[in-house]
Motif scaffolding. Sequence first.
Motif, mmCIF file in Angstrom:
data_model
loop_
_atom_site.group_PDB
_atom_site.id
_atom_site.type_symbol
_atom_site.label_atom_id
_atom_site.label_comp_id
_atom_site.label_asym_id
_atom_site.label_seq_id
_atom_site.Cartn_x
_atom_site.Cartn_y
_atom_site.Cartn_z
ATOM 1 N N ASN A 38 0.829 -1.189 0.000
ATOM 2 C CA ASN A 38 0.000 0.000 0.000
ATOM 3 C C ASN A 38 0.872 1.251 0.000
ATOM 4 O O ASN A 38 1.397 1.608 1.043
ATOM 5 N N PRO A 39 1.054 1.900 -1.127
ATOM 6 C CA PRO A 39 0.546 1.527 -2.436
ATOM 7 C C PRO A 39 1.453 0.484 -3.101
ATOM 8 O O PRO A 39 2.627 0.377 -2.744
ATOM 9 N N ALA A 106 4.572 4.179 -7.891
ATOM 10 C CA ALA A 106 3.431 3.660 -7.149
ATOM 11 C C ALA A 106 2.292 3.494 -8.150
ATOM 12 O O ALA A 106 2.037 4.383 -8.963
ATOM 13 N N THR A 108 -1.225 3.796 -8.742
ATOM 14 C CA THR A 108 -2.359 4.459 -8.111
ATOM 15 C C THR A 108 -3.664 4.086 -8.791
ATOM 16 O O THR A 108 -4.714 4.118 -8.153
#
Length: 119
Positions: A38-39, A106, A108
């Motif tokens: 996460n993430p 990351a 998203t």
Amino acid sequence: MGAQLVSQAYAFAAGRDISGNEMRLLLFMALSAMDADNPPRYFASREESAFALGRRVVDASCEDPVALADREAAFARVKVALRGLVRAGAILRVVNGRNGRRSEYALTLGRLKGSERDP
């Protein structure tokens, strides 16, 4: 690894105008990242990212100028795909790559707004 992320990547791409190379790279990133993070993060090499786009590249120590030009062209395609994914909100660059250090992204998939500089 990222089976759930792959499903989320397909859902993210539905109805969005992303290129084929962007989709290939996004799916590879999703498959490489850990669902539980996460993430979720992607930090594979440029060579691995080029492979995701269907390009095999020679090692940087190769002396064949044509092969080295193909290598740079493959990396340019990766850069374009990354830039498109950042703009679409699919990924966010969290670490800039430089001198022996890989970039890190990351995933998203539209959950976060904004981004750092384009690749």
